[in-house]
Scaffold this active site. Sequence first.
Site, PDB file in Angstrom:
ATOM      1  N   THR A  80       4.525   1.707   2.093  1.00  0.00           N
ATOM      2  CA  THR A  80       5.243   2.032   1.832  1.00  0.00           C
ATOM      3  C   THR A  80       5.971   2.738   2.438  1.00  0.00           C
ATOM      4  O   THR A  80       7.119   3.331   2.126  1.00  0.00           O
ATOM      5  CB  THR A  80       5.223   1.926   0.591  1.00  0.00           C
ATOM      6  OG1 THR A  80       4.702   0.683  -0.925  1.00  0.00           O
ATOM      7  CG2 THR A  80       6.359   2.541  -0.548  1.00  0.00           C
ATOM      8  N   SER A  81       5.544   3.970   2.615  1.00  0.00           N
ATOM      9  CA  SER A  81       6.055   5.178   2.797  1.00  0.00           C
ATOM     10  C   SER A  81       6.656   5.382   4.394  1.00  0.00           C
ATOM     11  O   SER A  81       7.327   5.795   4.695  1.00  0.00           O
ATOM     12  CB  SER A  81       5.422   6.518   2.527  1.00  0.00           C
ATOM     13  OG  SER A  81       4.301   6.162   4.147  1.00  0.00           O
ATOM     14  N   GLY A 137       0.422  -1.371   0.129  1.00  0.00           N
ATOM     15  CA  GLY A 137       0.266   0.386   0.436  1.00  0.00           C
ATOM     16  C   GLY A 137       0.690   0.842   0.028  1.00  0.00           C
ATOM     17  O   GLY A 137       2.124   1.018   0.057  1.00  0.00           O
ATOM     18  N   CYS A 138       0.510   2.274  -0.177  1.00  0.00           N
ATOM     19  CA  CYS A 138       0.964   3.410  -0.230  1.00  0.00           C
ATOM     20  C   CYS A 138       1.672   3.910   1.174  1.00  0.00           C
ATOM     21  O   CYS A 138       2.306   3.954   1.182  1.00  0.00           O
ATOM     22  CB  CYS A 138       0.283   4.805  -0.753  1.00  0.00           C
ATOM     23  SG  CYS A 138      -1.437   4.941   0.235  1.00  0.00           S
ATOM     24  N   TYR A 139       0.387   4.123   1.611  1.00  0.00           N
ATOM     25  CA  TYR A 139       0.903   4.991   3.331  1.00  0.00           C
ATOM     26  C   TYR A 139       1.999   3.730   3.817  1.00  0.00           C
ATOM     27  O   TYR A 139       2.888   4.083   4.063  1.00  0.00           O
ATOM     28  CB  TYR A 139      -0.463   5.036   4.926  1.00  0.00           C
ATOM     29  CG  TYR A 139      -1.357   6.003   4.029  1.00  0.00           C
ATOM     30  CD1 TYR A 139      -1.092   7.255   3.866  1.00  0.00           C
ATOM     31  CD2 TYR A 139      -2.603   5.082   3.624  1.00  0.00           C
ATOM     32  CE1 TYR A 139      -1.905   8.185   3.438  1.00  0.00           C
ATOM     33  CE2 TYR A 139      -3.677   6.393   3.623  1.00  0.00           C
ATOM     34  CZ  TYR A 139      -3.439   7.695   3.263  1.00  0.00           C
ATOM     35  OH  TYR A 139      -4.013   8.532   3.168  1.00  0.00           O
TER      36      TYR A 139
END
Lengths: 346, 346, 346, 346
Positions: C153-154, C149-151
């Site tokens: 990953t960050s 997911g994007c969150y």
Amino acid sequence: MIKVGIAGASGYTGLELIRILSRHPEVEVSILTSERYAGRPVSSIFPSLSGWVDMEYKNFLPDEITDNSDLIFTALPHKKAMSVIPGFLKSGKKVIDLSADYRIKDPHIYERWYSGIHTSPELLNSAVYGLPEIYRIEIRSASLVANPGCYPTSVILAMAPIMKTDLIDKDSIIADSKSGISGAGRTTDITFQFADCNEGVRAYNIAVHRHIPEIEQALGILSGEDVKVSFTPHLIPMTRGVFSTIYVNLREAPKPGYLLEIYKEFYKDEPFVRLMEDGKSADTHNVMTSNYCDIGIKVDERTKRVVLTSAIDNLVKGASGQAVQNMNILCGFREDMGLDTPGIFP
Amino acid sequence: MIKVGIAGASGYTGLELIRILSRHPEVEVSILTSERYAGRPVSSIFPSLSGWVDMEYKNFLPDEITDNSDLIFTALPHKKAMSVIPGFLKSGKKVIDLSADYRIKDPHIYERWYSGIHTSPELLNSAVYGLPEIYRIEIRSASLVANPGCYPTSVILAMAPIMKTDLIDKDSIIADSKSGISGAGRTTDITFQFADCNEGVRAYNIAVHRHIPEIEQALGILSGEDVKVSFTPHLIPMTRGVFSTIYVNLREAPKPGYLLEIYKEFYKDEPFVRLMEDGKSADTHNVMTSNYCDIGIKVDERTKRVVLTSAIDNLVKGASGQAVQNMNILCGFREDMGLDTPGIFP
Amino acid sequence: MIKVGIAGASGYTGLELIRILSRHPEVEVSILTSERYAGRPVSSIFPSLSGWVDMEYKNFLPDEITDNSDLIFTALPHKKAMSVIPGFLKSGKKVIDLSADYRIKDPHIYERWYSGIHTSPELLNSAVYGLPEIYRIEIRSASLVANPGCYPTSVILAMAPIMKTDLIDKDSIIADSKSGISGAGRTTDITFQFADCNEGVRAYNIAVHRHIPEIEQALGILSGEDVKVSFTPHLIPMTRGVFSTIYVNLREAPKPGYLLEIYKEFYKDEPFVRLMEDGKSADTHNVMTSNYCDIGIKVDERTKRVVLTSAIDNLVKGASGQAVQNMNILCGFREDMGLDTPGIFP
Amino acid sequence: MIKVGIAGASGYTGLELIRILSRHPEVEVSILTSERYAGRPVSSIFPSLSGWVDMEYKNFLPDEITDNSDLIFTALPHKKAMSVIPGFLKSGKKVIDLSADYRIKDPHIYERWYSGIHTSPELLNSAVYGLPEIYRIEIRSASLVANPGCYPTSVILAMAPIMKTDLIDKDSIIADSKSGISGAGRTTDITFQFADCNEGVRAYNIAVHRHIPEIEQALGILSGEDVKVSFTPHLIPMTRGVFSTIYVNLREAPKPGYLLEIYKEFYKDEPFVRLMEDGKSADTHNVMTSNYCDIGIKVDERTKRVVLTSAIDNLVKGASGQAVQNMNILCGFREDMGLDTPGIFP
């Protein structure tokens, strides 16, 4: 103190009516309808109004509206509006309609541009086009006010003074308008999603937008002859505002300052029209959340054209603010009641 | 009717003071200073105020200001503020200072965070920190009100009720704040240009922002013990708004709804604090251009933390609106005078 | 040259896959499905791709996809993804899944957070979590890659190096994330309309967002012990970008520069991780449209915490770019093939 | 592999040149000058380029530039550009100039619109106007390419095919253009600050913008007769993009589809011009960060006008992308080298 109902109160124009009326000293908002949110508190859908509106949205029941209102704002889709307004009028209520249904005097023109039958053409004659700067006297005694569209408001106010002169070629009018995305309404259309719209400018409905006959009718009446207008609306990535740039051929270049004088004279008693000095452009940022229409006038001697710019907040002077202004006139309130605010900058 | 002067009236907070005061029924704005625009009409710089302000900016001359004002707002850079405020006070004027110069009670702390000597430490004791929800009584009789910073307002209001309880670990407070770009002031700094800022989120001054001692002082007083806070400000691509998300460790998870009850009790008479229901988040869009602080409360039983959210308009409750609220209290006007508007949505 | 199909190619992540793959020298995009747009040319829906993609969207027919693809990207809603992926795998195709269905190893945890039965738990063991900086070796031989997911990953990239040390209190991790609106997907939800979102910041799904177990699983594996994380996602008015600010308690303050050294060592061979110097913050504007993750490290000695910032483009490193990176690894292509671009600034 | 220098490499167009050239396979960027940032690493000012550019900005020293470059891009302010370009040419270097100094063939016209003496009028004749779609052959052998302005590029490409016909009234051309804020350059001007610009549309330099003679010169040459154009530029709240809406009177309404055929024929071999189908409008979002110019054609039979829309990225096809396209032509590289990317959507 009058009781006011709003039919269709969960779109952006309905919501803006609630916001403005919530501060109006002579109005009690008595009923708000919304098919989408019936049964839910307004402030749960729009928490910005928390502390200001302690009501629930209701289903649309005409009798309930007329029973509870002295005056009714209809912020319904066109066609839906004309299906209910005759009933409201019969029950003796005043109506200010934010749809397009009673703006066009000729039902054939309406039917051509809005593709469908007009079901109450008998009302078109008595309906008053709610642009106070032109029709203030008629509005005072109207039963049904057809509140103007956002683009027409911006174009007609910029053009009115010069339409009454012999200075221009009336076949040469070109209006190029730029609107914030709220002008598209509060819809589920995917192309108005934030990420689709941001960083994009696009024209739409070029040459076929339904505000064209509305503009042409008003400019035609002002000038006393038929007028055809090229009109192109654009969407730009901001929330509020309509900006129109209008190009007209001049028969001859007037003396410097002459046009500005004509405009100053025409609008000298108007509380909501401001003129820019020195050929400067209007700017939507200066009118944001206010009921002003700012107008700039620039003569281009090289091309013998005048370039007019006008800026309004599409949800205020372009819709709900103007509707309240019409209500004030119709009810004998001070015309700027509830609308006495400067623009928000920054 | 009182006469009010604004020293430093062409930045965003000074401009916002003019906008709010132009509608205030008990105030006459009598003098506006700006080094950048001295001699020019206010409405030529900010046409949004055309029709509302018919004055020119003046150079900063202290005597001219005191001669023409009953009360003075100083919207000057810090250090500049404390170089002129003692004089204003000596001439018997009330001052509401929007800079940071009189917010920190301990001059050593001020000097450490703002790097420089405090030149009027003798005033720090009598200066009142202008957060009405905490210091209303003291504000009533103050001569000098130190108007809070935008971030501290959003953090302290969100934390105040819980600071007075034994529910939390006071060493665990972490505040993560997001600000619109107007919070950077109306400067020529290239990194606040539209194209530089748009589509960017960035933190800045992590762990060293000057609002930290201001937050810690207020939370420390509320809780009766020293408090250290982690605070990170961010800039995000919007014009107005400060949003703070605050994380605190709970000693034990309270019963559902218990915290909300504490907050409701604490803020039950406050005109400008609104509480979100059902663990919902605040949203800056709901308070835009209004003086509200919206607060959301969410207990995370899994991690035994409470997550508080708060939203203000940084230029209103975070600066000029709160300054007017302080003026109202100080002058005995109704506290919401000139501030009685809902937020703008959309 | 491999043939690649995309199931679900008209959402933002599917569209971004098309854009990236259209420039990939080793890939031929062979089939694109979309229920919404079946039968219509891709470039008529997304004219940005005109001249780059000369295909029509097709209905979703599993056999047609497997017949035409060597490798399949699934950009379908979760649950829908796991209903078709087992079939793709059975037909011998490699799958890179952009949904959440195979990210969580423990089906009970998946079922608790995603409320529903996992219908192919037997695949969870062999599915590889597609974060190349952690699982590059496993990705090389995977059949099914669960794209992060994007969150997560960050957050995971910002935390990975420090999770492997003894420097921190692993119960103290708090991640505060800010996302552009494209992260909400290309939906008809009215609350993601431009005018609803603009000028607003709001948190959502506080303490209950489905990316929490994904973050906790990855950080737990890295540290060798169970980890609980407080995580709050926010929506802010921009199109692309995820920015995470992460707070962790330090057991003791490390020597200046020590943490940066650990991060440099950890990421020294990574093509897509960049470290900010001098305690500076990351900025989403710097990674826009690129596959980079920028990470900033700031030690706050006063509060004994480290504050990490990370920035990615949510549609690239947070979704489709990382999926292509996984494909490159899996297929033996150069890892940055098709992804070798700097960020767009301004 | 050629060595390329950029004089003035820290404004938006210089920065965009660096970004594009950093991926160009036949170019080595050898020297970058910036008075503002001399001595500082490029990637410390613009971290988006970290990992792509490992150079420092240098002071502007003409000899150092010529010693290190085969070809020089000048992205300097006008007047500054013509003070150094003659020297570059004398030392035998090719120059692509992004300023306006060599675009206007008649020095008297230049001097009237740019108020000042042209100091190297002897070069105007051999300078080639760098619009490849019109002047590709001349560009191939040019020493000095005058790279077109952003507005002229968008207007001329939209008008070129129809200027060569007898279909229109050549005195009737009106171009209404909308630009993102990056078009104003990377300046410290306070009116381009985020909070000043956001939510605002405004026209500027109505009837007197310096791009007017550039447009008129190009359209005049195309049509074989003198042409006067009304041109109004606007700033709108987005970062990138120029959108032009152009109105022209038709002598007679052509058959449906006829105009589109003329445009298709005119642009049939052009790699960077795309035509919209079915009278649809162009959209800047579709060309963002790409070198495309999208053109839409709509005939309004009612008013006997054609409405053309065109969209470019002002920093790419409107400046640095087109400059690289010119370099490719001039150096014999494939014309789309370094420019082969679709637009970014969303």
